[in-house]
Design an enzyme around this catalytic site. Structure first.
Site, mmCIF file in Angstrom:
data_model
loop_
_atom_site.group_PDB
_atom_site.id
_atom_site.type_symbol
_atom_site.label_atom_id
_atom_site.label_comp_id
_atom_site.label_asym_id
_atom_site.label_seq_id
_atom_site.Cartn_x
_atom_site.Cartn_y
_atom_site.Cartn_z
ATOM 1 C CG HIS A 97 -13.170 12.628 -4.845
ATOM 2 N ND1 HIS A 97 -12.587 13.855 -5.080
ATOM 3 C CD2 HIS A 97 -12.151 11.776 -4.568
ATOM 4 C CE1 HIS A 97 -11.275 13.751 -4.942
ATOM 5 N NE2 HIS A 97 -10.984 12.492 -4.625
ATOM 6 C CD GLU A 98 -12.414 7.871 -4.171
ATOM 7 O OE1 GLU A 98 -11.554 7.538 -5.000
ATOM 8 O OE2 GLU A 98 -12.146 8.557 -3.166
ATOM 9 C CG HIS A 101 -9.594 9.644 -8.447
ATOM 10 N ND1 HIS A 101 -8.696 10.653 -8.735
ATOM 11 C CD2 HIS A 101 -9.864 9.743 -7.115
ATOM 12 C CE1 HIS A 101 -8.432 11.330 -7.623
ATOM 13 N NE2 HIS A 101 -9.128 10.803 -6.632
#
Length: 228
Positions: A97-98, A101
């Site tokens: 998920h990170e 980004h």
């Protein structure tokens, strides 16, 4: 209206606690389940970044639990120490998920840029808005209180823009994990659960801000004259 707005705030607060509890329980459950390949969060983050040509983006551990984030200024994916070194399904979901980004940043994802542009106003509204509302009510200065309310609107707008940013990062994360073979099909469900509960915390945050705005507005009599 004041009572209704206050009750709404309480309801949202209780719902937020329930969501936080759901996230913590789901994360704790899948933090104890290792992925079939035995890869750590840091290893998966590094592999995904490299596969997208982001070799300059660092992967670093940070203290704390669920402190994971992407720092666009430092170009660094920072994973909480447990997720950095853990081979759990939860750690891989959060790490991917990170990285999502980081890929958004590299690809110029529009909503990420809009959110970044709103950060100063949201920070000001979060810190100063409630103070001005309460000070204006105490001093009987309606204009000052309204200014605080308008500043606080920036917080809700920031949180609204955060939703597509976070949902998109989670969508990218699941695609990374599936397409690059880090998780088996039966392991994708737990990863999706972790990311879904995490996304709900942002929905709850927005709901909380909107309920607060409604309450402030009712105190200021913006829904009609209040009964004395």
């Amino acid at each position: 209206m004041d009572t209704l707005a206050f009750l709404l705030m309480i309801l949202v607060f209780v719902a937020s606690l329930a969501i936080q509890g759901g996230l913590q329980a789901t994360f704790a459950r899948y933090s104890r389940v290792a992925n079939s390949r035995g890869l750590t969060g840091a290893e998966v983050a590094r592999a995904i970044l490299d596969a997208h040509g982001l070799t300059h983006v660092r992967v670093e551990p940070v203290p704390g639990a669920l402190t994971d984030h992407y720092d666009p200024q430092a170009k660094a994916v920072r994973l909480s120490e447990p997720n950095y070194a853990s081979p759990s399904l939860a750690a891989l979901a959060v790490a991917a998920h990170e990285v999502g980004h980081a890929v958004q940043d590299a690809r110029g994802y529009a909503w990420l840029r809009v959110r970044a542009s709103l950060l100063p106003a949201a920070s000001l509204g979060s810190n100063l808005g409630p103070i001005l509302v309460l000070a204006g009510l105490f001093l009987g200065a309606l204009g000052l209180a309204k200014l605080g309310l308008y500043l606080y609107l920036a917080v809700a707008l920031f949180q609204l823009i955060t939703l597509p940013v976070e949902f998109d990062a989670s969508k990218r994360a699941l695609e990374f994990l599936r397409r690059m073979g880090f998780l088996r099909p039966e392991e994708m469900g737990p990863a999706r659960q972790v990311l879904t509960w995490a996304a709900l915390t942002y929905v709850a945050a927005l709901a909380g801000s909107l309920a607060t705005i409604l309450y402030y507005a009712s105190l200021l009599g913006l829904f009609g004259r209040r009964e004395e």
